[in-house]
Design a protein around this motif. Structure first.
Motif, mmCIF file in Angstrom:
data_model
loop_
_atom_site.group_PDB
_atom_site.id
_atom_site.type_symbol
_atom_site.label_atom_id
_atom_site.label_comp_id
_atom_site.label_asym_id
_atom_site.label_seq_id
_atom_site.Cartn_x
_atom_site.Cartn_y
_atom_site.Cartn_z
ATOM 1 N N SER A 295 60.530 23.932 89.890
ATOM 2 C CA SER A 295 60.358 22.476 89.822
ATOM 3 C C SER A 295 61.644 21.725 90.096
ATOM 4 C CB SER A 295 59.826 22.082 88.434
ATOM 5 O OG SER A 295 58.552 22.646 88.232
ATOM 6 N N PHE B 287 60.784 19.226 93.388
ATOM 7 C CA PHE B 287 60.589 17.785 93.249
ATOM 8 C C PHE B 287 61.786 16.955 93.685
ATOM 9 C CE2 PHE B 287 57.149 19.477 90.670
ATOM 10 C CZ PHE B 287 56.090 18.803 91.260
ATOM 11 N N ASN C 69 51.039 17.229 96.359
ATOM 12 C CA ASN C 69 52.101 17.305 95.348
ATOM 13 C C ASN C 69 51.662 18.081 94.114
ATOM 14 O OD1 ASN C 69 54.143 15.972 96.754
ATOM 15 N ND2 ASN C 69 53.341 13.960 96.207
ATOM 16 N N VAL C 70 50.386 17.989 93.776
ATOM 17 C CA VAL C 70 49.868 18.804 92.664
ATOM 18 C C VAL C 70 49.964 20.283 93.010
ATOM 19 C CG1 VAL C 70 47.791 19.403 91.348
ATOM 20 C CG2 VAL C 70 48.376 17.004 91.731
ATOM 21 N N MET D 228 53.402 21.262 92.384
ATOM 22 C CA MET D 228 53.658 21.389 90.950
ATOM 23 C C MET D 228 53.201 22.749 90.442
ATOM 24 S SD MET D 228 52.136 19.122 87.802
ATOM 25 C CE MET D 228 50.588 20.033 87.809
ATOM 26 N N VAL E 255 48.684 8.929 88.259
ATOM 27 C CA VAL E 255 49.386 10.195 88.016
ATOM 28 C C VAL E 255 50.180 10.125 86.716
ATOM 29 C CG1 VAL E 255 51.277 11.644 88.838
ATOM 30 C CG2 VAL E 255 49.501 10.920 90.421
ATOM 31 N N SER F 259 49.378 12.189 83.243
ATOM 32 C CA SER F 259 50.372 13.148 82.755
ATOM 33 C C SER F 259 50.874 12.786 81.368
ATOM 34 C CB SER F 259 51.554 13.208 83.731
ATOM 35 O OG SER F 259 51.109 13.481 85.040
ATOM 36 N N LEU G 84 56.756 15.922 88.853
ATOM 37 C CA LEU G 84 55.721 15.208 89.607
ATOM 38 C C LEU G 84 55.730 13.730 89.240
ATOM 39 C CD1 LEU G 84 53.211 15.311 91.490
ATOM 40 C CD2 LEU G 84 51.834 15.703 89.433
ATOM 41 N N SER H 278 59.063 11.967 90.377
ATOM 42 C CA SER H 278 59.167 11.833 91.836
ATOM 43 C C SER H 278 58.294 10.679 92.311
ATOM 44 C CB SER H 278 58.762 13.136 92.533
ATOM 45 O OG SER H 278 57.398 13.430 92.289
ATOM 46 N N TYR H 279 57.130 10.511 91.635
ATOM 47 C CA TYR H 279 56.315 9.338 91.948
ATOM 48 C C TYR H 279 56.931 8.073 91.359
ATOM 49 C CZ TYR H 279 52.318 11.448 94.248
ATOM 50 O OH TYR H 279 51.508 12.061 95.171
#
Length: 1489
Positions: free
Chosen positions: A526, A530, A946-947, A950, A1057, A1061, A1185, A1188-1189
């Motif tokens: 990770s 990411f 992206n998932v 991850m 997202v 999360s 994740l 990064s978003y």
């Protein structure tokens, strides 16, 4: 200062070993505080020197002085405290600070930037030092540092209040002039204006004035000076406006570095998470240096526990980096936008200045629409380039930083991505080259369409009278649909391909890099994936922008080439004439001397003749008090002679000397869209006595009485609301009011009634008129007043064939002048009335054949009136005084509903949803729905990709690499494909359809609008819709909608997202949403109105520009270039006032929304760290994740509102177009059930039955209960004094205005029940003002293309134009310049005559149709009109010169809108009490009692 005693024994080591995550005591005391003080001293000394050198002492109010005293008192206190603690460095710091505070407060208008930036840093350092002192138990030092910090905090707060606190502020001064550095960075100076926008609709009165340095006059001067040094336009622009762009570039480099620091900080945080979990589970002691180990400064050993505060510190650093990056980014943007604004203003000024000196040859080759396009499109393109042009430098830097960072993460596999990039560059270059060619062609297409529209709008009256609307609509639509729309489709496809390529390249780069890295055995976790994804996302911006920048650069290159061509075009010959001071009073020195003059239209500025000369062997001397008449046939060069004197032609040989000033009254009067008074005074000071005298002399009093607001009535552009005679007399009044030394009068009496012509000649032009003591040159096609000329010139083919006084001409019976005067002496009036001049009216009698017999003049009559005899007793008026440039205002907007120029339509408040609905309906609801679904699919695929990453990162070394690579590749491909398809759907199935529908609907609506619409609406305003607004609908709106939908879906995806999360994030959503909503409310309310004001304030620039181009010869003759330039500067400044606030408002929004985005990152990071602290474990991949978003949120939140606002601001163009689509139309063109059967009208009988007419409701009747019966084939002359209703009767016959009551019946058919096309196409007209179009001679004679060439030649022969057309290169296919400027006025009039002959209608209307032709042509035309060709035609002749209707069957005399007399001319003349007799007597056609 006390010595440093550190109980922990750290010494000067920066990091404390005893306290977790802290600085050492000695480092703070001996390094941190002294370093800050030393840096401040250097900057403070530089600031002091600058202020003392460049700023004067300013006046201050009582509050300001008290504030200064308070600051000094506090600083003295700080100095005392420092001295008591023996801190020499702190004491000297306070002394320097006090000096800078004093100087800045007394000389500057804003808080000192050095002080404002230093104090927060120093106060923070003192706070840290006080905390450390407290922790080590040093009470004395704690109190000292805390006390010093409090005192400095007080001075900091006082400083932020500003030096002008309590002083009265100018509400129109931009607050930026007194804003402190924090207000500048945050755009806080704009908040009061934003607050105002939520309380009321912002209007032009609420705007701030432009700063002096950014006013157009100064910006234009800078560009002018730069262009003198550099021939290259790029270099000139760089020299004039380049420095802020250099500063912006430096800021952009810093911003890029900070942007790429964010992924590194993300990597630190992601590395911190597993390290913290590992250290906590192993229960090892704390490692205070682990933060630096994470950063790579120490060995990264997991053997010691990591404090959780380090994670929060990393999150805080990410937040601080985001804030700093935001502040720098928007200072960069502000400078770019301001530079673009300056470039546009400077170019508009340069284009306008060039237009004012453009040679006549160049002017004929460049249509008004083309020149306006340079200002509206090309200057705007260079402005747009300034906005994002630095991406060409910043983009490669960002790409380089991205790949260096990726190499640190992935190693050499990152260069696989570089290879993909390199491969994609040639493809993009190829696409850019194709786009460049397409854009060049599209610009030509747009120029052709705007040129066609300009001509349509300029000649709309003729188009409506001839029922040519279908032909001209087809002409415009052929260009629009067959060329422009076809090219627009190709451009849309290529833009979509280019956008898809650049959107797909980062995904392909990421896929290739990860795939190669995984296949080479590298474990992707990770903390690698990411940060790499964040870098790929950062990489996406410069790559995506490259497509747009490439397009902008291509467009700018095309525009610069066009601008360079124009700015280097030929100019008027600077030494065409010599101008000397006016002769002394009583001097016999000539005002005008032309010696051996040879002139041409087609020559280089150096005098090299490229074609044969137009005028040759010209010798002319005119002294004060002399009146020189110029006679000759159509095309002989009479008007050219005046142009040569003014300096419009190129002087090949000889000399022209003018002593004093010139006033010109052209044959085609140029009227500005202002009040009648503005047109007469023409930038001169208003003097009531002389003004009244001019009105009386030019017989304008009766006309002003018919206007609703008298001389304050606003007339339409080109004076469209006035009659031809009124325009001619206003132009003459303008010349008279100027009180010049030399008067050039070009057939100024042709368009007025005979009795008015006599009045004007006697009171203005003649020896006893207002101009009696002036030098006058009068071009004329009538011999009515030749006795009173001092000298007569007869011209033929560009040479003066004869020159003589009237007496000399009458003694030589073989001379051309004698033949002209005797053979065409009909209407010869001789002198003015006896009461006015004392001379005898020549004896005339009305013969049996209707001709006026001219008696042989007596010796006394034939004496030339000498200048001494002219010196009659009259009131003396001084010379005219030009108003100061700042006092001259461009035409304003009326507030009253009179026949005036209407105020431009502008909505207020939110754009109605109906507008959006109509736009989508015009496009395609299905296509738009598919576009939205594909965007959602693209975003969903991107999240899925992206998932997958991850999961891959969580799996680490256990991952099935092939499985994850395949899934990631498929998701990425689906995202790119969906995005590309969405673009195609939007451009091909939506944008093109809406563009076609809206333009075509607007075109049809404008062409179907009544003539009154064009009388009250400036051409520039309508052209603004067909150029700028159409461009927005064509190319801008679709791109903005695409950006809005994409960013909105992206933000919704990000929020989904994060919430999925970290459900706790939902708790922070309400406050974030509230702040977001408030910011949006402030922004949208204000920016919406600013955009509308920008659009409305742009139209007057177009109008003034177009209008000035139409009156170049008048402006130049009067020498008013500087005044007209000042007006365009004022109009541009008014537009720039809207623009600078618009861009600042965008920055205000972006700062706040990006702060909100940074808060979201901080919130998400803190939630993750809190979860980690509570649970002791967290999924690092999930955090990666989310963050990064989250890093994208900062920009995405801003772009959602920005793009939403941009859509709303630009949908205003659709709103404006739809407003024109809904214009109130005329009656239908066709009414099938009432369509006349067969050949109609077959006989030509015209009946008016109780006909009444008014121009608008609530206005008095202009035709009142008229009943007439005009028999088939009857020739009827219509006359009457000014305002009698002659022109109104013409408008009634063509139903330009609908009746208030009654009707007109033609051959038994009620014309009010017919379609307008059926009616107007059945009647022919020869208008007073000949209007021609750019195109071929054939297209001008027969725009509908219904007639064969032999028919056209026959019509040309009958109208005496056959020889002229045959002599042109290409004959019928010869090109006619815009407005027919390549032909003389007489030739244009004859061509209109050919149009009527070609039509062969049963009814012919002549509106003083021969006023601009010479006497021989007039006689020949009259012979034709009374010959066999028109024997079976009903003819209605509206006459100003009564001799043209003396042979009519009957004469209709109108008076105040009623029938005064209707009988044969013989019967009316026989009745000495008749009105017609009195009119004929005034015109000299009969001998009065």
């Amino acid at each position: 200062m006390a010595s440093c005693v550190d109980p922990s024994g750290d010494g000067l080591h920066p990091i404390s070993r005893a306290r977790p995550f802290d600085l050492s005591l000695c480092f703070e005391r001996f390094v941190l505080l002294p370093s800050l003080s030393a840096a401040f001293q250097l900057f403070a000394i530089a600031s002091l020197a600058y202020l003392l050198r460049t700023h004067e002492v300013l006046e201050r109010g009582r509050t300001s002085k008290n504030l200064l005293k308070a600051k000094i008192v506090v600083l003295v206190g700080a100095f005392v405290v420092a001295c008591l603690h023996l801190d020499a460095a702190a004491a000297s710091l306070q002394i320097t600070t006090a000096a800078l505070v004093w100087v800045n407060h007394t000389r500057a208008r804003w808080s000192n930037t050095v002080l404002s930036l230093f104090w927060p840093l120093h106060i923070l350092a003192l706070a840290v030092a006080a905390r450390t002192d407290f922790m080590v138990g040093d009470t004395q030092q704690t109190q000292y540092h805390a006390g010093l910090g409090v005192l400095e905090l007080l001075v900091f707060i006082f400083e932020l209040l500003g030096p002008e606190v309590g002083m009265e502020e100018d509400p129109h001064e931009i607050p930026l002039a007194r804003a402190n550095v924090y207000s500048v960075w945050s755009f806080g100076w704009l908040t009061p204006f934003m607050r105002l926008g939520t309380k009321k609709y912002v209007t032009a009165e609420d705007l701030y004035n432009m700063p002096e340095a950014d006013q157009t006059v100064n910006l234009g001067a800078r560009l002018y000076n730069a262009m003198k040094k550099h021939d290259n336009l790029w270099l000139a622009l760089a020299r004039a406006y380049g420095w802020p762009m250099f500063v912006a570039l430096v800021l952009k480099v810093f911003q890029d570095l900070l942007a790429f620091a964010q992924p590194q900080l993300l990597r630190l945080l992601l590395r911190f998470l597993p390290r913290y979990q590992a250290s906590r589970s192993s229960h090892v002691p704390l490692d205070y240096n682990s933060f630096f180990a994470l950063a790579g400064l120490y060995d990264d050993s997991p053997e010691r526990e990591v404090p959780l505060i380090q994670g929060f510190a990393i999150a805080g650093l990410m937040f601080f980096a985001a804030l700093t990056q935001t502040a720098i980014l928007h200072q960069y943007f502000q400078r770019c936008f301001e530079t673009g604004m300056r470039v546009r203003a400077g170019l508009v000024r340069a284009i306008y200045d060039k237009a004012l000196v453009l040679s006549c040859t160049e002017r004929t080759t460049r249509a008004t629409g083309d020149i306006v396009n340079l200002m509206s499109v090309d200057a705007t393109r260079l402005q747009d380039l300034c906005t994002y042009g630095l991406i060409t430098v910043s983009g490669p830097l960002q790409i380089t930083l991205a790949f260096v960072s990726l190499y640190n993460l992935l190693g050499w596999p990152a260069f696989v991505g570089v290879a993909v990039m390199i491969v994609s560059i040639p493809l993009n270059t190829y696409i850019a080259r194709i786009l460049k060619k397409m854009q060049e062609q599209q610009m030509k297409n747009r120029d052709q369409r705007t040129r066609a529209m300009t001509e349509v709008l300029g000649n709309i009256k003729s188009i409506k009278l001839y029922a040519w609307e279908p032909a001209f609509i087809k002409r415009v639509l052929d260009i629009r649909n067959d060329r422009e729309m076809v090219m627009l489709r190709k451009i849309g496809v290529m833009n979509t391909i280019s956008g898809a390529l650049w959107a797909g390249v980062p995904l392909l780069v990421a896929f290739a890099s990860f795939a190669v890295a995984a296949r080479t055995g590298q474990v992707l976790t990770s903390d690698v994936i990411f940060p790499a994804i964040a870098l790929f996302m950062l990489l996406q911006f410069p790559l995506a922008m490259f497509g747009m920048i490439t397009s902008s650069v291509v467009e700018a290159l095309v525009s610069v080439r066009r601008l360079r061509s124009f700015l280097h075009a030929g100019e008027l010959q600077p030494d065409a004439r010599a101008t000397l001071p006016p002769p002394a009073p009583g001097s016999d020195e000539p005002v005008l001397e032309v010696a051996g003059g040879e002139f041409t239209w087609d020559a280089n500025v150096d005098g090299t003749n490229t074609k044969s000369s137009t005028l040759e062997g010209i010798d002319l001397v005119v002294k004060p008090g002399q009146l020189v008449g110029v006679l000759g046939r159509v095309g002989a060069g009479k008007t050219s002679l005046l142009s040569a004197i003014v300096g419009e032609m190129v002087r090949v040989e000889g000399s022209v000397t003018v002593r004093g000033t010139i006033a010109l009254a052209p044959q085609n009067p140029w009227i500005m869209s202002g009040s009648v008074r503005d047109n007469i005074t023409f930038s001169h000071a208003f003097e009531q006595d002389f003004y009244d005298a001019v009105l009386d002399a030019c017989a304008l009093r009766p006309d002003l009485e018919t206007l609703t607001d008298g001389d304050l009535t606003l007339v339409g552009e080109k004076g469209i609301t006035l009659s031809g005679g009124q325009r001619a007399r206003i132009a003459l009044a303008r010349a008279v009011y100027a009180r010049a030394d030399l008067y050039l009068l070009d057939d100024v009496l042709a368009a007025v009634d005979s009795h008015v012509a006599r009045h004007v000649f006697d009171n203005v032009i003649g020896p006893r008129g207002l101009l009696g003591s002036k030098a006058r040159v009068l071009v004329t096609n009538t011999v009515a007043f030749v006795r009173q000329f001092d000298e007569l010139l007869f011209m033929r083919r560009g040479i003066v064939l004869e020159r003589a006084s009237y007496a000399e001409a009458m003694l030589n019976q073989e001379s051309e002048l004698f033949k002209l005067i005797v053979h065409h002496g009909r209407g010869l009036t001789g002198s003015a009335s006896t009461s006015a001049s004392g001379s005898t009216t020549p004896v005339t009698s009305f013969g049996a054949d209707g001709e006026t017999m001219v008696d042989t003049p007596s010796d006394e009559e034939t004496k030339s009136v000498g200048s001494n005899e002219k010196a009659i007793e009259r009131k003396t008026y001084g010379r005219a005084t030009l108003l100061p440039i700042k006092a001259v205002q461009p035409p304003g907007q009326p507030d009253i509903s009179t026949p005036q120029q209407t105020k431009e339509h502008s909505e207020v408040g939110k754009v109605k949803w109906k507008v959006y609905s109509q736009y989508i309906a015009a496009a395609s609801r299905t296509g738009f729905a598919m576009f939205v679904l594909l965007i959602i699919a693209s975003q969903a695929s991107s999240i899925a990709a992206n998932v997958v990453l991850m999961r891959w990162g969580d799996a680490g070394g256990r991952a099935d690499v092939g499985h994850y690579i395949l899934l990631y590749g498929l998701c990425a491909l689906a995202s790119a494909a969906s995005s590309a398809l969405a673009g195609l759907f939007l451009w091909i199935f939506c944008s093109l359809r809406s563009a076609r529908y809206l333009h075509d609907s607007m075109l049809f609506a404008v062409m179907r609008a009544p003539l009154s619409f064009f009388e009250t609406t400036p051409t520039g305003r309508v052209m603004n819709l067909f150029s700028r607004d159409t461009y927005v609908v064509d190319q801008v709106l679709a791109r903005l909608i695409q950006a809005f939908v994409r960013t909105l879906v992206s933000v919704l995806g990000i929020v989904a997202v994060i919430c999925t999360s970290f459900p706790l994030f939902l708790v922070s959503l309400p406050p974030i949403a509230y702040v977001y909503h408030m910011v949006m409310t402030y922004y949208l309310a204000t920016s919406r109105e600013l955009k509308r004001l920008d659009a409305v304030s742009r139209s007057p620039i177009f109008s003034w520009f177009s209008e000035s181009l139409g009156g170049l010869s008048t402006i130049r003759a009067f020498g008013q270039q500087s005044i007209f330039t000042a007006n365009i500067e004022r109009l541009v400044d008014r537009n720039q006032e809207c623009y600078i606030l618009s861009i600042s408002v965008n920055r205000w929004l972006a700062i706040r929304l990006e702060l909100l985005g940074a808060a979201i990152i901080l919130t998400a990071s803190c939630l993750a760290l809190t979860t980690l602290g509570i649970r002791g474990t967290i999924n690092a991949g999930l955090v990666g994740l989310v963050l990064s978003y989250g890093l994208n949120t900062t920009g995405s939140l801003n772009w959602v509102v920005r793009s939403a606002s941009e859509v709303e601001q630009n949908i205003v163009s659709v709103e404006r177009v739809l407003h024109y689509v809904d214009l109130e139309p005329e009656a239908p063109d066709y009414i099938e059930e009432n369509k006349p059967a067969g050949q109609w009208p077959s006989e030509g009988r015209v009946e008016l039955r109780n006909y009444s007419l008014r121009y608008r409701p609530n206005l008095p009747l202009v035709l009142n209960d008229i009943s007439l019966d005009i028999k088939p084939r009857e020739k009827v002359g219509i006359c009457g004094r000014t305002g009698a209703g002659k022109s109104s009767l013409l408008l009634a016959l063509f139903r330009i205005i609908e009746p208030a009551s009654g009707t007109i019946v033609i051959d038994g058919v009620d014309i009010t029940k017919l379609g307008l096309h059926d009616l107007r196409s059945a009647i022919s007209i020869i208008p007073q003002e000949p209007q021609l179009f750019e195109g071929t001679m054939r297209e001008n004679i027969d725009p509908t293309g219904l007639y064969q060439d032999d028919e056209i030649w026959h019509a040309l022969e009958q109208s005496h134009l056959k020889a002229f057309v045959q002599g042109l290169p290409g004959s019928l296919d010869a090109r006619v310049a815009e407005g027919g400027s390549s032909m003389s006025s007489g030739q244009r009039q004859l061509l209109c005559f050919a149009r009527a002959l070609l039509r062969k209608s049963t009814i012919l209307v002549l509106d003083e149709a021969t006023s601009a032709v010479d006497l021989e042509s007039d006689k020949a035309i009259q012979d034709i009109l009374h010959g066999p060709q028109f024997a079976n035609v009903t003819m209605l002749t509206i006459a100003h010169r009564l001799h043209t209707i003396m042979e009519s069957d009957r004469v209709l005399v109108l008076d105040a809108g009623k029938v005064a007399e209707f009988d044969s001319p013989e019967n009316l003349i026989a009745n000495r009490e008749s009105r017609f007799y009195s009119l004929a007597a005034e015109a000299g056609l009969v001998k009065p009692e």
